[in-house]
Design a protein around this motif. Structure first.
Motif, mmCIF file in Angstrom:
data_model
loop_
_atom_site.group_PDB
_atom_site.id
_atom_site.type_symbol
_atom_site.label_atom_id
_atom_site.label_comp_id
_atom_site.label_asym_id
_atom_site.label_seq_id
_atom_site.Cartn_x
_atom_site.Cartn_y
_atom_site.Cartn_z
ATOM 1 N N LEU A 62 0.598 -3.437 -6.226
ATOM 2 C CA LEU A 62 0.570 -2.122 -5.588
ATOM 3 C C LEU A 62 -0.836 -1.545 -5.526
ATOM 4 C CD1 LEU A 62 3.712 -2.080 -5.759
ATOM 5 C CD2 LEU A 62 3.520 0.308 -6.458
ATOM 6 N N ASN A 63 -1.190 -1.049 -4.340
ATOM 7 C CA ASN A 63 -2.332 -0.156 -4.175
ATOM 8 C C ASN A 63 -1.752 1.228 -3.899
ATOM 9 O OD1 ASN A 63 -4.238 -2.321 -4.255
ATOM 10 N ND2 ASN A 63 -3.814 -2.745 -2.101
ATOM 11 N N VAL A 64 -2.023 2.183 -4.768
ATOM 12 C CA VAL A 64 -1.470 3.527 -4.610
ATOM 13 C C VAL A 64 -2.580 4.472 -4.164
ATOM 14 C CG1 VAL A 64 -0.316 5.450 -5.757
ATOM 15 C CG2 VAL A 64 0.296 3.099 -6.354
ATOM 16 N N PHE A 65 -2.381 5.091 -2.999
ATOM 17 C CA PHE A 65 -3.357 6.016 -2.426
ATOM 18 C C PHE A 65 -2.797 7.433 -2.509
ATOM 19 C CE2 PHE A 65 -3.937 1.904 -0.482
ATOM 20 C CZ PHE A 65 -5.320 1.739 -0.455
ATOM 21 N N ASN B 86 0.862 -1.178 0.000
ATOM 22 C CA ASN B 86 0.000 0.000 0.000
ATOM 23 C C ASN B 86 0.901 1.231 0.000
ATOM 24 O OD1 ASN B 86 -2.415 -1.554 0.263
ATOM 25 N ND2 ASN B 86 -1.999 -1.774 2.448
ATOM 26 N N TYR B 87 0.940 1.919 -1.118
ATOM 27 C CA TYR B 87 1.810 3.084 -1.274
ATOM 28 C C TYR B 87 0.964 4.324 -0.999
ATOM 29 C CZ TYR B 87 5.744 5.722 -3.211
ATOM 30 O OH TYR B 87 6.819 6.556 -3.373
ATOM 31 N N ILE B 88 1.228 4.997 0.124
ATOM 32 C CA ILE B 88 0.357 6.061 0.636
ATOM 33 C C ILE B 88 1.086 7.395 0.495
ATOM 34 C CG2 ILE B 88 -0.963 6.843 2.633
ATOM 35 C CD1 ILE B 88 -0.521 3.867 3.712
ATOM 36 N N LEU C 279 -2.204 6.592 15.315
ATOM 37 C CA LEU C 279 -3.006 5.788 16.236
ATOM 38 C C LEU C 279 -3.270 4.377 15.711
ATOM 39 C CD1 LEU C 279 -5.661 8.430 17.388
ATOM 40 C CD2 LEU C 279 -3.767 7.503 18.738
ATOM 41 N N PHE C 280 -3.496 4.247 14.406
ATOM 42 C CA PHE C 280 -4.060 2.991 13.911
ATOM 43 C C PHE C 280 -3.230 2.257 12.861
ATOM 44 C CE2 PHE C 280 -7.803 5.614 15.142
ATOM 45 C CZ PHE C 280 -8.215 4.843 16.219
ATOM 46 N N LEU C 281 -2.255 2.892 12.235
ATOM 47 C CA LEU C 281 -1.471 2.204 11.211
ATOM 48 C C LEU C 281 -0.453 1.279 11.880
ATOM 49 C CD1 LEU C 281 -1.856 2.607 8.156
ATOM 50 C CD2 LEU C 281 0.223 3.987 8.149
ATOM 51 N N SER C 282 -0.328 0.071 11.364
ATOM 52 C CA SER C 282 0.556 -0.922 11.974
ATOM 53 C C SER C 282 2.006 -0.445 11.981
ATOM 54 C CB SER C 282 0.468 -2.242 11.203
ATOM 55 O OG SER C 282 1.484 -3.133 11.628
ATOM 56 N N LYS C 283 2.611 -0.437 13.163
ATOM 57 C CA LYS C 283 4.022 -0.035 13.286
ATOM 58 C C LYS C 283 4.942 -1.124 12.741
ATOM 59 C CE LYS C 283 2.648 3.620 15.632
ATOM 60 N NZ LYS C 283 1.204 3.336 15.685
ATOM 61 N N LYS C 284 4.481 -2.374 12.777
ATOM 62 C CA LYS C 284 5.305 -3.493 12.326
ATOM 63 C C LYS C 284 5.342 -3.610 10.805
ATOM 64 C CE LYS C 284 4.603 -6.485 16.368
ATOM 65 N NZ LYS C 284 4.091 -7.812 16.813
ATOM 66 N N ARG C 285 4.292 -3.120 10.144
ATOM 67 C CA ARG C 285 4.166 -3.343 8.700
ATOM 68 C C ARG C 285 4.269 -2.052 7.884
ATOM 69 N NH1 ARG C 285 2.106 -8.210 6.828
ATOM 70 N NH2 ARG C 285 1.588 -9.735 8.445
ATOM 71 N N THR C 286 4.761 -0.982 8.485
ATOM 72 C CA THR C 286 4.793 0.306 7.792
ATOM 73 C C THR C 286 6.211 0.843 7.699
ATOM 74 O OG1 THR C 286 2.553 0.849 8.536
ATOM 75 C CG2 THR C 286 3.937 2.681 7.795
ATOM 76 N N ILE C 287 6.620 1.173 6.475
ATOM 77 C CA ILE C 287 7.888 1.862 6.239
ATOM 78 C C ILE C 287 7.574 3.345 6.056
ATOM 79 C CG2 ILE C 287 9.894 2.113 4.728
ATOM 80 C CD1 ILE C 287 9.402 -0.781 3.802
ATOM 81 N N ILE C 288 8.162 4.188 6.895
ATOM 82 C CA ILE C 288 8.006 5.631 6.733
ATOM 83 C C ILE C 288 9.038 6.097 5.712
ATOM 84 C CG2 ILE C 288 8.070 7.881 7.860
ATOM 85 C CD1 ILE C 288 5.745 6.075 8.720
ATOM 86 N N CYS C 289 8.544 6.627 4.620
ATOM 87 C CA CYS C 289 9.418 7.063 3.521
ATOM 88 C C CYS C 289 9.562 8.585 3.601
ATOM 89 C CB CYS C 289 8.809 6.641 2.194
ATOM 90 S SG CYS C 289 9.820 7.039 0.779
ATOM 91 N N SER C 290 10.760 9.046 3.888
ATOM 92 C CA SER C 290 10.984 10.470 4.126
ATOM 93 C C SER C 290 11.858 11.065 3.029
ATOM 94 C CB SER C 290 11.652 10.668 5.493
ATOM 95 O OG SER C 290 11.914 12.021 5.728
ATOM 96 N N HIS C 291 11.332 12.064 2.343
ATOM 97 C CA HIS C 291 12.135 12.763 1.338
ATOM 98 C C HIS C 291 13.145 13.688 2.013
ATOM 99 C CE1 HIS C 291 10.059 11.647 -2.434
ATOM 100 N NE2 HIS C 291 9.050 11.425 -1.623
ATOM 101 N N TYR D 133 0.560 -7.757 3.581
ATOM 102 C CA TYR D 133 0.717 -6.391 3.089
ATOM 103 C C TYR D 133 1.852 -5.683 3.825
ATOM 104 C CZ TYR D 133 -1.209 -4.296 7.334
ATOM 105 O OH TYR D 133 -1.391 -3.889 8.632
ATOM 106 N N ILE D 134 2.401 -4.675 3.147
ATOM 107 C CA ILE D 134 3.352 -3.734 3.733
ATOM 108 C C ILE D 134 2.906 -2.336 3.307
ATOM 109 C CG2 ILE D 134 5.738 -2.867 3.714
ATOM 110 C CD1 ILE D 134 5.524 -5.473 5.194
ATOM 111 N N ASN D 135 2.946 -1.381 4.231
ATOM 112 C CA ASN D 135 2.657 0.010 3.890
ATOM 113 C C ASN D 135 3.956 0.769 3.635
ATOM 114 O OD1 ASN D 135 -0.176 -0.259 4.426
ATOM 115 N ND2 ASN D 135 0.257 -0.048 6.616
ATOM 116 N N ILE D 136 3.976 1.544 2.569
ATOM 117 C CA ILE D 136 5.028 2.545 2.369
ATOM 118 C C ILE D 136 4.325 3.890 2.461
ATOM 119 C CG2 ILE D 136 6.709 3.538 0.780
ATOM 120 C CD1 ILE D 136 7.133 0.774 -0.385
#
Length: 369
Positions: free
Chosen positions: A28-31, A4-6, A104-116, A86-89
């Motif tokens: 890919l699911n792109v949001f 899930n590309y957010i 509050l609700f996005l999984s900390k284990k399955r989420t990559i924070i992508c920082s420019h 799933y994995i969140n980017i």
């Protein structure tokens, strides 16, 4: 595995180059959260194997009326997070209500924070509010996995958060199609300043350096959107308008190959930068670069090989480089182009984005889930 590309519209020009890399191995699911009715890049431009979900944010980020949009956007994402594989980017934006929901609700284990930009640069008016900055700080403290688009930004982050897991990839080169062959006008050298015009990019430094040249056999193309006030500012600095080709409007993607095919050199006199879209376009089209000696330009330009570096903020130093460039013959410039083409090949070979993401996901995230 589904990713899930957010993201947000403000990063969409960058994201559109990442998605084709990730789709090589992942569904890919792109949001995209956007202030526009229609998505900047429609489904046909991002590929049939990508599910595109666009949500229109009608009100400003901190307007209380945007709470409803934030909730709508989050639940579209949350529905895709009910599956097991799933994995969140996630690229954090500036809507504080959506940021709170994800904290509050996005999984900390399955989420990559992508920082420019871990450390912001350039015009302060584009930086977040104190509330958004505070919430982003909570991001860095709360989440486990981080991705950056430059080693410099990752190193700055790791200095503050040494225990966090982070990796970086270089940005993909930007390809907008085949560049036409344009016949040169005698020995005239063409300089290009390209992209959204902002104060930190120091177009004024280039104009002043050109003003220092006597009867230059030179053409200067300035192509990039600027406000009316910015246009007036830079026009007032130009001494000889006859050598300039000016276009202060947004440049459509289909026009970019032609603009770069006209250029002998891209000029980047920036005083600060994290990544640079114009430099990635120049490398893709084998255009040598003249740039200030700051990171990342000092990492991509070898002085005298595929371009030239000059001391940052130093007009005399830039003038000296321009004088040197005007002394080059056609074979000298062709040699710089060939070297830039070689750098392009090495850059692509050493920056397999999909492989680097896959390695991080397999070795770090899936190992701990």
């Amino acid at each position: 595995m589904v990713i899930n590309y957010i993201t947000y519209d403000s990063w969409w020009d960058t994201d559109i180059t990442i998605i084709p890399e990730l789709v090589k191995e992942y569904h890919l699911n792109v949001f995209v959260l956007s202030p526009f009715d229609n998505c900047k890049y429609p489904q046909k431009e991002i590929g049939r194997n990508v599910k595109l979900v666009h949500v229109h944010q009608k009100y400003r980020d901190r307007d209380l009326r945007s709470i409803g949009t934030a909730i709508k956007y989050f639940f579209k994402i949350y529905k895709e997070c009910r599956r097991k594989d799933y994995i969140n980017i996630f690229i954090p934006g500036k809507n504080p209500f959506f940021i709170i929901l994800t904290l509050l609700f996005l999984s900390k284990k399955r989420t990559i924070i992508c920082s420019h930009n871990y450390i912001e640069h350039g015009d302060t008016k584009f930086r977040g509010s104190k509330l958004v900055d505070f919430l982003k700080e909570r991001f860095y403290q709360s989440f486990k996995w981080f991705h950056f688009y430059s080693k410099m930004q990752m190193d700055l982050f790791k200095k503050d958060y040494p225990s966090k897991n982070a990796f970086f990839t270089e940005m993909p080169l930007k390809d907008f199609g085949i560049a036409p062959i344009i016949e040169k006008k005698g020995n005239e050298v063409t300089l290009l300043f390209f992209g959204l015009i902002r104060d930190y990019k120091q177009l004024d430094l280039l104009i002043k350096a050109v003003n220092n040249l006597e009867n230059p056999n030179l053409k200067v193309i300035i192509a990039g959107k600027a406000t009316k006030e910015e246009q007036e500012k830079y026009l007032s600095l130009i001494k000889d308008k006859s050598i300039y080709e000016l276009n202060f409007e947004f440049i459509p993607n289909e026009n970019i190959p032609t603009i770069f095919s006209k250029a002998d050199f891209l000029v980047l006199p920036y005083r600060s930068a994290t990544q640079s879209g114009p430099s990635l376009i120049a490398i893709n089209y084998s255009v040598p670069i003249i740039a200030s000696d700051i990171v990342p330009f000092s990492d991509m330009v070898e002085d005298g090989v595929n371009g030239f570096l000059f001391e940052s903020n130093n007009c005399e130093a830039l003038t000296a480089v321009l004088k040197k460039v005007l002394m080059l013959n056609e074979e000298d410039i062709s040699c710089l182009r060939r070297n830039q083409s070689k750098y392009r090949e090495d850059y692509i070979r050493n920056n397999d984005i999909c492989k680097l993401f896959q390695q991080f996901i397999n070795d770090k995230i899936l190992y701990q889930i």
